[in-house]
Motif scaffolding. Structure first.
Motif, short mmCIF file in Angstrom:
data_model
loop_
_atom_site.label_atom_id
_atom_site.label_comp_id
_atom_site.label_asym_id
_atom_site.label_seq_id
_atom_site.Cartn_x
_atom_site.Cartn_y
_atom_site.Cartn_z
N LEU A 189 -7.26 4.05 -1.71
CA LEU A 189 -6.47 3.39 -2.79
C LEU A 189 -5.59 2.36 -1.91
CD1 LEU A 189 -5.44 5.77 -5.41
CD2 LEU A 189 -6.99 3.86 -5.61
N CYS A 190 -5.13 2.99 -0.66
CA CYS A 190 -4.17 1.99 0.10
C CYS A 190 -4.97 0.94 0.74
CB CYS A 190 -3.36 2.85 1.07
SG CYS A 190 -4.23 3.81 2.51
N ALA A 191 -6.24 1.39 1.32
CA ALA A 191 -7.10 0.68 1.86
C ALA A 191 -7.46 -0.80 1.11
CB ALA A 191 -8.23 1.04 2.70
N GLU A 192 -7.73 -0.39 -0.16
CA GLU A 192 -8.31 -1.38 -1.18
C GLU A 192 -6.95 -2.31 -1.34
OE1 GLU A 192 -9.90 0.40 -4.93
OE2 GLU A 192 -11.11 1.60 -3.49
N LYS A 193 -5.75 -1.89 -1.51
CA LYS A 193 -4.75 -2.65 -1.79
C LYS A 193 -4.25 -3.60 -0.64
CE LYS A 193 -1.06 -3.44 -4.40
NZ LYS A 193 -0.99 -4.32 -5.57
N CYS A 194 -4.71 -3.22 0.60
CA CYS A 194 -4.15 -4.11 1.92
C CYS A 194 -5.05 -5.23 1.91
CB CYS A 194 -4.37 -3.15 3.10
SG CYS A 194 -4.09 -4.01 4.49
N GLY A 195 -4.27 -6.44 1.53
CA GLY A 195 -5.21 -7.77 1.68
C GLY A 195 -5.44 -8.19 3.02
N ALA A 212 -0.81 12.36 8.08
CA ALA A 212 -2.26 12.87 7.91
C ALA A 212 -2.17 14.29 7.31
CB ALA A 212 -2.91 13.33 9.44
N GLU A 213 -1.22 14.96 7.30
CA GLU A 213 -1.27 16.29 6.61
C GLU A 213 -1.21 15.87 5.02
OE1 GLU A 213 -1.10 19.29 7.74
OE2 GLU A 213 -1.45 18.31 9.92
N LYS A 214 -0.56 14.80 4.51
CA LYS A 214 -0.43 14.43 3.13
C LYS A 214 -1.47 13.73 2.59
CE LYS A 214 4.59 14.46 2.57
NZ LYS A 214 5.71 13.53 2.38
N CYS A 215 -2.10 13.10 3.69
CA CYS A 215 -3.36 11.97 3.08
C CYS A 215 -4.59 12.69 2.73
CB CYS A 215 -3.74 11.18 4.39
SG CYS A 215 -4.82 9.65 4.21
N ILE A 216 -5.09 12.31 1.67
CA ILE A 216 -6.29 12.74 1.17
C ILE A 216 -7.48 11.72 1.20
CG2 ILE A 216 -5.29 14.55 -0.58
CD1 ILE A 216 -5.89 12.33 -2.86
N VAL A 217 -7.49 10.67 2.07
CA VAL A 217 -8.36 9.81 2.36
C VAL A 217 -9.09 9.08 1.08
CG1 VAL A 217 -10.24 9.17 4.04
CG2 VAL A 217 -8.51 11.04 4.31
N SER A 232 0.78 -1.35 -0.03
CA SER A 232 0.09 -0.03 0.01
C SER A 232 0.87 1.13 -0.12
CB SER A 232 -0.94 -0.05 1.12
OG SER A 232 -1.77 -1.20 1.22
N VAL A 233 2.29 1.28 0.50
CA VAL A 233 2.72 2.40 0.65
C VAL A 233 3.41 3.04 -0.84
CG1 VAL A 233 5.14 3.13 1.15
CG2 VAL A 233 4.07 1.69 2.70
N THR A 234 3.47 1.90 -1.83
CA THR A 234 3.75 2.41 -3.17
C THR A 234 2.74 2.92 -3.94
OG1 THR A 234 3.58 -0.06 -3.76
CG2 THR A 234 5.90 0.82 -3.35
N ILE A 235 1.43 2.20 -3.66
CA ILE A 235 0.36 2.77 -4.37
C ILE A 235 -0.24 4.12 -3.86
CG2 ILE A 235 -1.52 1.87 -2.85
CD1 ILE A 235 -2.61 0.59 -5.73
N CYS A 236 0.30 4.74 -2.84
CA CYS A 236 -0.26 6.15 -2.18
C CYS A 236 0.01 7.22 -3.35
CB CYS A 236 0.08 6.48 -0.95
SG CYS A 236 -0.51 7.83 -0.37
N PRO A 237 -0.99 8.00 -3.92
CA PRO A 237 -0.68 8.99 -4.88
C PRO A 237 -0.05 10.31 -4.19
CG PRO A 237 -2.96 8.87 -4.53
CD PRO A 237 -2.35 7.77 -3.91
#
Length: 69
Positions: free
Chosen positions: A55-61, A47-52, A26-31
């Motif tokens: 994508l990362c939550a979807e990637k996390c198996g 949290a300052e960079k995260c736009i919620v 998920s680290v690599t998929i975060c735009p």
């Protein structure tokens, strides 16, 4: 950050679900490069960079990344 009126969503990492034994995909998929990982530890959210975007939550198996209000 997602702001649905009075509802403020944020990304959380559930360390109980994160196996912490591999490079987090998920680290690599975060735009926004809002996730970082040191070694194989659980990823950390900036949290300052995260736009919620989720994508990362979807990637996390393991479903260790969650969007919460």
């Amino acid at each position: 950050k997602f702001d649905g009126g009075d509802i403020m969503a944020k990304l959380m990492v559930d360390t109980n679900l994160c196996p912490q034994n591999h490079a987090c995909p998920s680290v690599t998929i975060c735009p926004m490069q809002a996730l970082s990982q040191e070694g194989y530890q659980a990823p950390v959210v900036d949290a300052e960079k995260c736009i919620v975007c989720g994508l990362c939550a979807e990637k996390c198996g393991k479903k260790a990344l969650k969007i919460v209000e």
